[in-house]
Design an enzyme around this catalytic site. Sequence first.
Site, PDB file in Angstrom:
ATOM      1  CE  LYS A  17      -5.706  19.932   0.135  1.00 22.37           C
ATOM      2  NZ  LYS A  17      -5.685  19.217   1.270  1.00 22.37           N
ATOM      3  CB  ALA A  30       2.449   2.658   4.804  1.00 20.68           C
ATOM      4  N   GLY A  49       0.777  -1.407  -0.216  1.00 17.41           N
ATOM      5  CA  GLY A  49      -0.122   0.332   0.063  1.00 17.41           C
ATOM      6  C   GLY A  49       0.616   1.072  -0.040  1.00 17.41           C
TER       7      GLY A  49
END
Length: 499
Positions: A82, A20, A18
């Site tokens: 963002k 992490a 994943g």
Amino acid sequence: MKNTDLNQVRRVLIVGGGTAGWMTAAMLARILGEQIDLQLVESDTIGTVGVGEATIPAIQHFNAALGINEAEFLRETKGSIKLGIQFENWGRQGDSYMHAFGPVGRQLGMASFHHFWLAAQAKGDNSSFWDYSLNYQAAKAGKFSPQSQLPNSPLPGLQYAYHFDAGLYAAFLRRYSEQRRVKRIEGLIAKVEQKPSGDIAAVVLTDGQVLSADLFIDCSGLRALLIEQTLAAGYDNWQHWLPCDSALAVPSEARYPIVPYTRAIAHGGGWQWRIPLQHRTGNGLVYSSRFLDDEQAKQTLLSNLDAPALAEPRKISFVTGRRKQQWRRNCVAIGLSSGFLEPLESTSIHLIQSAVVRLVQCFPATQDMTALSNEFNRQSQQEFEAIRDFIILHYHLNQRTDHPLWQYCREMALPDALAQRLELFRHSAQIFRQQDELFTEVAWQQVLLGQNLLPASYHPLADSLTKAQLTGFFADLKQVISKTVAALPSLQSFLQSQS
């Protein structure tokens, strides 16, 4: 002096992939390279939580440290830009403000800009605090271009982070890591073996493989297979301050043009995230099962999408808090195995990043890890608690009367450090932060002012300018910002230029 001790740490095993696992693998491979033997074990049959799709500007430093090209990164992760987080309905229903990255206004002398804005408000000015935020104005105009400094101005350029597909980011970093000699092992862990000392000796897979190491990194997510199930590191439960314990996540069709900000929309029993990517929109509802049942939560989420859903909502259950020892014995927890803070301020991926950097800085030369693990744990606790308080702030400052969740959060007792900060701001408009705290004073100011907490006074230095001088100062700032935003390309055209 070279480490020649036979007891040195050479073999490192990451348990779980994943975001992490592969962020950890990529950074360790990049920095430590030939000095360690690095393996990662994961199973394709175990899913990842995968909702951490919004980040904060520090992610740029992480990617830069890995030598990742931004255009390639945006292409590979279907990423976007963002500029901040828009909070809707968090003060009163119908209210809206943004935690925009970067500065607001410009500091004059020893007093920060918001004191001068408060002084102007007292003299009859009715401008918005966010009139003086370049990030906010660009975000609302849907514009973006990377530049470190505004032309012919002392003001910095846009401060930005990314929205991206966390699964695609993990796959991108897996390719990066495997190119740098990280060995991936496919398999399910059947048991964990420990030494007589209590340290972890090895993990045993269901096919009988035994994987031993000197240092184990637990990236097994909420299962916390090594750090908690095996080593019982303990857990600080913070649900009395942050009562949400559930989330539903669902992707929806992309909406164009893509907006350069995350939306956090408060509803009756929780809040909804909306994260625009190039190929879809990430959505979710964070809620408290004490105040809202799963079916109500599902209906709230699905009825507030801005495009058709692409799947059924997926539930995630969690307990907000942190592992008491995120490094215990010869095991370091990174990611959700180390604790959980809801993604209200997009800190999930940042907490992975900071833990990986902290591990690199504290990487042990030998298997005597006590002093290093103590310092790692001290820093981790400080970081988690500071972020926790900033998230609590949003809940506590609400003025909503439509749901018992909001009443509970408004009336609950606060952590001492947060209560002291609020008291200081109420009386003097002052915000002070620890040097290594994540959130800036400007970030605190935006949430406090955005949720309608106006202080009783401001710094006396702000009265050193006359009303006319303040008006001129503000007019100049507005002009610089409006001219800059007008000249910026649209976010959509910027993204097209990167493809």
